[in-house]
Design an enzyme around this catalytic site. Structure first.
Site, short mmCIF file in Angstrom:
data_model
loop_
_atom_site.label_atom_id
_atom_site.label_comp_id
_atom_site.label_asym_id
_atom_site.label_seq_id
_atom_site.Cartn_x
_atom_site.Cartn_y
_atom_site.Cartn_z
N TYR A 100 0.83 -1.21 0.00
CA TYR A 100 0.00 0.00 0.00
C TYR A 100 0.87 1.26 0.00
O TYR A 100 0.61 2.21 -0.75
CB TYR A 100 -0.91 -0.04 1.23
CG TYR A 100 -1.95 1.04 1.31
CD1 TYR A 100 -3.08 1.01 0.50
CD2 TYR A 100 -1.83 2.08 2.23
CE1 TYR A 100 -4.06 1.99 0.59
CE2 TYR A 100 -2.81 3.06 2.34
CZ TYR A 100 -3.92 3.01 1.52
OH TYR A 100 -4.88 3.98 1.62
N LYS A 117 0.90 4.09 -2.93
CA LYS A 117 0.51 5.46 -2.63
C LYS A 117 1.68 6.43 -2.82
O LYS A 117 1.48 7.60 -3.20
CB LYS A 117 -0.03 5.55 -1.20
CG LYS A 117 -1.35 4.79 -1.00
CD LYS A 117 -2.45 5.34 -1.89
CE LYS A 117 -3.80 4.71 -1.59
NZ LYS A 117 -4.89 5.28 -2.42
#
Length: 250
Positions: free
Chosen positions: A162, A166
Site C-alpha cells: 500500500y 501510494k
C-alpha cells in the site's frame, strides 16, 4: 453569471470520481454536487450502494451518472471512458479515489496481495487518466485530484504494498502536473490519514489512535471539503501540492 459563461465556452464542469460508492468517495460525490458540479461516479459493478449514491445525488437536484468498470481492467476502463467522453464531452475534473489495501508483513505477503494493491491503487492512475488526458488538455482547463495516503509519505509498517502504491501516486501526480500546467489543468494530491470508513477495523483504531495528535479519526466529509476547494476557481494556482488530512499524524 461567470460560471454560466464558463460553461458556455468550455462545457459543463463534469467531475469523474472513481470508487465513489462508499466512504470518502461517496462523501466527495455529495459535497461536490452541492457545489453545483455534474457528477459521474464509478464502481466495479452495479450495486445497492451505487444506486443509493445516485439517488442521493438526484434528490439534491444534481445531474449524475454512473459508469461501471474495474480500474485494473485497462481495456474496460478505456472503452467506458472513451465512449462516455464521445457522447457527453470531456471531463473538467477527475478524482482518482478507487483503492484497496491488503495489509501484512512483507515476509508473509502473497504475490496476489502485492500485485492486486499495485494494480488497483497505482495501475488505476494510468488506466483511468490515459483516455481522458487529451480531451481535457484540448479544453485547456480542469482539475485532477489524486487520493494518496500518509502511508505514501512516511511508509507504514505492515503496508509495504500500500505504501509503495501510494508513494508512486505522489510521484506520478507531480510529474503529470508539470506536463499539464501549461494547459490550465492542476494536479494535486490529498493524503488522508486514518479516516472513519469501513476500511478501518477496530484493531486499526486501537493501534493507531495513540499516534494521532488530534486523538480522533478523520471524517470523510473533512476530506471531501478539501477536494471541493481544490476543484474551485480559488484553487486555480495550486498545483503539484501534496496535502495531508491526517490530524497531524506523520
Amino acid at each position: 453569471m461567470r460560471q454560466r459563461k464558463a460553461e458556455a465556452e468550455t462545457g459543463p464542469r463534469r467531475v469523474l470520481i472513481t470508487g465513489a460508492t462508499r466512504g470518502i468517495g461517496r462523501a466527495m460525490a455529495l459535497r461536490i454536487a452541492r457545489e453545483g458540479y455534474e457528477v459521474v461516479i464509478t464502481g466495479r459493478k452495479p450495486s445497492p450502494q451505487a444506486d443509493e449514491v445516485l439517488k442521493a445525488l438526484e434528490d439534491m437536484g444534481a445531474k449524475a451518472h454512473a459508469l461501471y468498470f474495474d480500474v485494473t481492467d485497462r481495456a474496460a476502463a478505456q472503452t467506458a471512458l472513451t465512449e462516455f467522453t464521445a457522447e457527453q464531452g470531456p471531463f473538467w475534473g477527475v478524482i482518482l479515489n478507487a483503492g484497496i489495501n491488503r495489509d501484512g508483513p512483507l515476509a508473509g505477503m502473497s504475490e496476489e496481495d502485492w500485485d492486486l494493491v499495485l494494480e488497483t491503487d497505482l495501475g488505476g492512475f494510468y488506466n483511468v487518466l490515459k483516455p481522458l488526458i487529451l480531451p481535457m488538455a484540448r479544453r485547456r482547463s480542469g482539475r485532477i485530484i489524486v487520493m494518496s495516503s500518509v502511508s505514501g509519505i512516511t511508509g507504514t509498517r505492515g503496508q509495504t504494498n500500500y505504501s509503495a502504491a501510494k508513494a508512486g501516486l505522489i510521484g506520478a501526480a507531480k510529474a503529470l502536473s508539470a506536463e499539464l500546467a501549461s494547459r490550465g489543468i492542476t494536479v494535486n494530491v490529498i493524503a488522508p490519514g486514518v479516516i472513519d470508513t469501513d476500511m478501518v477495523t477496530a484493531e486499526d483504531r486501537e493501534r493507531i489512535l495513540p499516534y494521532v495528535p488530534m486523538r480522533r479519526l478523520g471524517k470523510p466529509e473533512e476530506v471531501a471539503g478539501l477536494a471541493a476547494f481544490l476543484l474551485s476557481d480559488e484553487a486555480g494556482y495550486i498545483t503539484r501540492a501534496v496535502i495531508p488530512v491526517s490530524g497531524g499524524i506523520f
